[in-house]
Motif scaffolding. Structure first.
Motif, PDB file in Angstrom:
ATOM      1  N   GLY A 182     -44.833  12.504  17.676  1.00 56.96           N
ATOM      2  CA  GLY A 182     -44.721  12.201  16.254  1.00 56.96           C
ATOM      3  C   GLY A 182     -43.937  13.173  15.411  1.00 56.96           C
ATOM      4  O   GLY A 182     -43.385  12.805  14.373  1.00 56.96           O
ATOM      5  N   ALA A 183     -43.869  14.432  15.832  1.00 58.69           N
ATOM      6  CA  ALA A 183     -43.247  15.447  14.978  1.00 58.69           C
ATOM      7  C   ALA A 183     -41.749  15.230  14.797  1.00 58.69           C
ATOM      8  O   ALA A 183     -41.196  15.542  13.741  1.00 58.69           O
ATOM      9  CB  ALA A 183     -43.504  16.843  15.540  1.00 58.69           C
ATOM     10  N   VAL A 184     -41.091  14.711  15.813  1.00 60.95           N
ATOM     11  CA  VAL A 184     -39.630  14.569  15.745  1.00 60.95           C
ATOM     12  C   VAL A 184     -39.225  13.590  14.653  1.00 60.95           C
ATOM     13  O   VAL A 184     -38.386  13.896  13.793  1.00 60.95           O
ATOM     14  CB  VAL A 184     -39.067  14.132  17.113  1.00 60.95           C
ATOM     15  N   ASN A 185     -39.812  12.404  14.669  1.00 59.43           N
ATOM     16  CA  ASN A 185     -39.430  11.400  13.678  1.00 59.43           C
ATOM     17  C   ASN A 185     -39.770  11.825  12.258  1.00 59.43           C
ATOM     18  O   ASN A 185     -39.082  11.453  11.299  1.00 59.43           O
ATOM     19  CB  ASN A 185     -40.099  10.066  13.994  1.00 59.43           C
ATOM     20  N   TYR A 186     -40.849  12.603  12.111  1.00 60.63           N
ATOM     21  CA  TYR A 186     -41.201  13.114  10.790  1.00 60.63           C
ATOM     22  C   TYR A 186     -40.404  14.368  10.421  1.00 60.63           C
ATOM     23  O   TYR A 186     -40.518  14.874   9.312  1.00 60.63           O
ATOM     24  CB  TYR A 186     -42.695  13.434  10.723  1.00 60.63           C
ATOM     25  N   ARG A 187     -39.649  14.917  11.383  1.00 62.08           N
ATOM     26  CA  ARG A 187     -38.768  16.076  11.183  1.00 62.08           C
ATOM     27  C   ARG A 187     -39.545  17.332  10.749  1.00 62.08           C
ATOM     28  O   ARG A 187     -39.053  18.166  10.010  1.00 62.08           O
ATOM     29  CB  ARG A 187     -37.642  15.760  10.184  1.00 62.08           C
ATOM     30  N   TRP A 188     -40.755  17.489  11.277  1.00 65.96           N
ATOM     31  CA  TRP A 188     -41.541  18.672  10.928  1.00 65.96           C
ATOM     32  C   TRP A 188     -40.961  19.949  11.524  1.00 65.96           C
ATOM     33  O   TRP A 188     -41.313  21.045  11.110  1.00 65.96           O
ATOM     34  CB  TRP A 188     -42.993  18.479  11.366  1.00 65.96           C
ATOM     35  N   PHE A 189     -40.059  19.799  12.495  1.00 64.30           N
ATOM     36  CA  PHE A 189     -39.401  20.982  13.063  1.00 64.30           C
ATOM     37  C   PHE A 189     -38.541  21.704  12.023  1.00 64.30           C
ATOM     38  O   PHE A 189     -38.161  22.852  12.222  1.00 64.30           O
ATOM     39  CB  PHE A 189     -38.541  20.593  14.282  1.00 64.30           C
ATOM     40  N   GLU A 190     -38.246  21.042  10.923  1.00 65.14           N
ATOM     41  CA  GLU A 190     -37.482  21.695   9.857  1.00 65.14           C
ATOM     42  C   GLU A 190     -38.339  22.650   9.039  1.00 65.14           C
ATOM     43  O   GLU A 190     -37.807  23.534   8.356  1.00 65.14           O
ATOM     44  CB  GLU A 190     -36.874  20.632   8.927  1.00 65.14           C
ATOM     45  N   VAL A 191     -39.670  22.493   9.108  1.00 66.91           N
ATOM     46  CA  VAL A 191     -40.554  23.298   8.269  1.00 66.91           C
ATOM     47  C   VAL A 191     -41.636  24.016   9.083  1.00 66.91           C
ATOM     48  O   VAL A 191     -42.522  24.668   8.522  1.00 66.91           O
ATOM     49  CB  VAL A 191     -41.215  22.435   7.171  1.00 66.91           C
ATOM     50  N   ALA A 192     -41.581  23.908  10.396  1.00 63.97           N
ATOM     51  CA  ALA A 192     -42.513  24.627  11.277  1.00 63.97           C
ATOM     52  C   ALA A 192     -41.740  25.027  12.533  1.00 63.97           C
ATOM     53  O   ALA A 192     -40.948  24.250  13.060  1.00 63.97           O
ATOM     54  CB  ALA A 192     -43.703  23.754  11.647  1.00 63.97           C
ATOM     55  N   ASP A 193     -41.972  26.236  13.015  1.00 57.16           N
ATOM     56  CA  ASP A 193     -41.176  26.777  14.120  1.00 57.16           C
ATOM     57  C   ASP A 193     -41.893  26.808  15.462  1.00 57.16           C
ATOM     58  O   ASP A 193     -41.275  27.096  16.484  1.00 57.16           O
ATOM     59  CB  ASP A 193     -40.718  28.202  13.776  1.00 57.16           C
ATOM     60  N   TYR A 194     -43.204  26.513  15.470  1.00 57.77           N
ATOM     61  CA  TYR A 194     -43.967  26.686  16.708  1.00 57.77           C
ATOM     62  C   TYR A 194     -44.882  25.485  16.980  1.00 57.77           C
ATOM     63  O   TYR A 194     -45.423  24.890  16.058  1.00 57.77           O
ATOM     64  CB  TYR A 194     -44.826  27.960  16.634  1.00 57.77           C
ATOM     65  N   PHE A 195     -45.033  25.172  18.262  1.00 61.41           N
ATOM     66  CA  PHE A 195     -46.053  24.207  18.679  1.00 61.41           C
ATOM     67  C   PHE A 195     -47.025  24.933  19.613  1.00 61.41           C
ATOM     68  O   PHE A 195     -46.626  25.779  20.413  1.00 61.41           O
ATOM     69  CB  PHE A 195     -45.461  22.964  19.340  1.00 61.41           C
ATOM     70  N   VAL A 196     -48.301  24.606  19.463  1.00 65.97           N
ATOM     71  CA  VAL A 196     -49.362  25.348  20.136  1.00 65.97           C
ATOM     72  C   VAL A 196     -49.693  24.721  21.487  1.00 65.97           C
ATOM     73  O   VAL A 196     -49.747  23.503  21.631  1.00 65.97           O
ATOM     74  CB  VAL A 196     -50.627  25.393  19.252  1.00 65.97           C
ATOM     75  N   ARG A 197     -49.929  25.582  22.464  1.00 69.88           N
ATOM     76  CA  ARG A 197     -50.394  25.154  23.769  1.00 69.88           C
ATOM     77  C   ARG A 197     -51.611  25.981  24.166  1.00 69.88           C
ATOM     78  O   ARG A 197     -51.701  27.134  23.793  1.00 69.88           O
ATOM     79  CB  ARG A 197     -49.284  25.296  24.813  1.00 69.88           C
ATOM     80  N   PRO A 198     -52.587  25.417  24.913  1.00 67.35           N
ATOM     81  CA  PRO A 198     -52.552  24.071  25.499  1.00 67.35           C
ATOM     82  C   PRO A 198     -52.874  22.987  24.474  1.00 67.35           C
ATOM     83  O   PRO A 198     -53.382  23.269  23.388  1.00 67.35           O
ATOM     84  CB  PRO A 198     -53.647  24.143  26.559  1.00 67.35           C
ATOM     85  N   THR A 199     -52.575  21.748  24.844  1.00 67.58           N
ATOM     86  CA  THR A 199     -52.968  20.599  24.042  1.00 67.58           C
ATOM     87  C   THR A 199     -54.452  20.330  24.276  1.00 67.58           C
ATOM     88  O   THR A 199     -55.093  20.977  25.107  1.00 67.58           O
ATOM     89  CB  THR A 199     -52.142  19.359  24.422  1.00 67.58           C
ATOM     90  N   PHE A 200     -54.994  19.355  23.577  1.00 67.47           N
ATOM     91  CA  PHE A 200     -56.415  19.053  23.730  1.00 67.47           C
ATOM     92  C   PHE A 200     -56.680  17.583  23.423  1.00 67.47           C
ATOM     93  O   PHE A 200     -55.975  16.957  22.641  1.00 67.47           O
ATOM     94  CB  PHE A 200     -57.269  19.943  22.809  1.00 67.47           C
ATOM     95  N   GLY A 201     -57.714  17.037  24.068  1.00 70.80           N
ATOM     96  CA  GLY A 201     -58.134  15.667  23.813  1.00 70.80           C
ATOM     97  C   GLY A 201     -57.110  14.623  24.225  1.00 70.80           C
ATOM     98  O   GLY A 201     -56.162  14.901  24.966  1.00 70.80           O
TER      99      GLY A 201
END
Length: 303
Positions: A182-201
């Protein structure tokens, strides 16, 4: 005979679970039913995501495509599905799917399908993680995420999807919890630099139908809808896997980096998620959630 069915969606087409899953299923359903079904979609611009449950239960719209966290105050059974760790087949085999259907029928809705994204949830952050997990950070999340956010020291902030970008941009929140797709289409990469790992659920995208609408259909159409939904539940898992892989590649290409929870936090994340989600759900439907936990443990699809 024709049946015009209005589907209310908690997300707009920017979310891949709509454009890549719901809309193809709508076309598939129209093709797989003998009756002339005409399906039309309305999004959160028509009714805000957290206010969609009652209009569908009351018959203003015929169907609802949503996540249980958006209406957990009305019924928390759907939200508990995100705590599980099984496939759609295991959801059926365990008896939980049928049980959830029965519970929703008590409030005027019929469960049609659960499209599972087993890649789960993650968080997007403006700054990388340190040794104190989310301590002191404000993290966007529906009530579904609150137990884990709080367990990790963060403060949850409830915002619908379209408000996440400006909230991150202005520093209203320090991060956002969302499915891994979902983040790509909403273009959140323009306002956030990191994604957290591990994922959950894992993410359950529920398709519900107003019970009166369901009861008005003939038996042949009901059987065709059930067969189409069952087949597409399996197909949707493959679709989500492909979307998640592409999403990760694109986020990295746009300059985002992974930031990992410290081992002591990562080790407890899975159980914290399961226990947190089901305990929150139990505050609304204690007996139903206790039954779901029992069935999940028996089927080995809990934490």
């Amino acid at each position: 005979m024709a049946a015009d069915l209005k589907i209310l969606s908690s997300w707009d087409q920017s979310y891949a679970a709509v454009g890549e899953v719901l809309m193809p299923f709508m076309e598939y359903l129209e093709n797989e039913t003998t009756e002339n079904l005409n399906l039309s979609r309305f999004g959160p611009e028509t009714v805000p995501p957290f206010e969609q449950f009652n209009p569908v239960a009351q018959g203003v719209f015929n169907m609802l495509y949503t996540n249980g966290g958006y209406h957990y105050n009305d019924i928390a059974v759907g939200m508990s599905l995100d705590a599980l760790s099984g496939s759609s087949e295991e959801l059926h085999d365990s008896g939980i799917w049928d049980f959830a259907d029965q519970e929703y029928q008590k409030v005027g809705l019929k469960l049609i399908a659960v499209f599972y994204d087993r890649n789960g949830f993650h968080m997007l952050l403006k700054e990388p993680l340190g040794e104190d997990a989310l301590n002191g950070r404000r993290i966007r999340g529906t009530p579904l995420y609150h137990p884990v956010i709080e367990k990790l020291g963060g403060s949850p902030v409830v915002l619908p999807g379209p408000e996440i970008y400006p909230a991150l941009e202005r520093g209203v929140v320090d991060g956002a919890a969302w499915p891994t797709v979902g983040a790509v289409n909403y273009r959140w990469f323009e306002v956030a630099d990191y994604f957290v790992r591990p994922t959950f659920g894992q993410v359950s995208h529920m398709l519900l139908m107003n019970l009166d609408t369901w009861n008005s259909l003939d038996e042949t159409t009901k059987a065709e809808i059930e067969a189409a939904a069952l087949a597409y539940e399996k197909e949707s898992s493959t679709i989500f896997d492909g979307l998640a892989t592409t999403e990760m590649e694109m986020l990295i290409a746009e300059g985002m980096e992974a930031t990992d929870f410290q081992p002591e936090f990562a080790a407890t994340l899975k159980s914290a998620w399961f226990n947190g989600v089901t305990e929150l759900a139990s505050t609304v439907n204690p007996e139903a959630i206790a039954e779901i936990r029992t069935m999940a443990n028996k089927a080995n699809i809990s934490d």
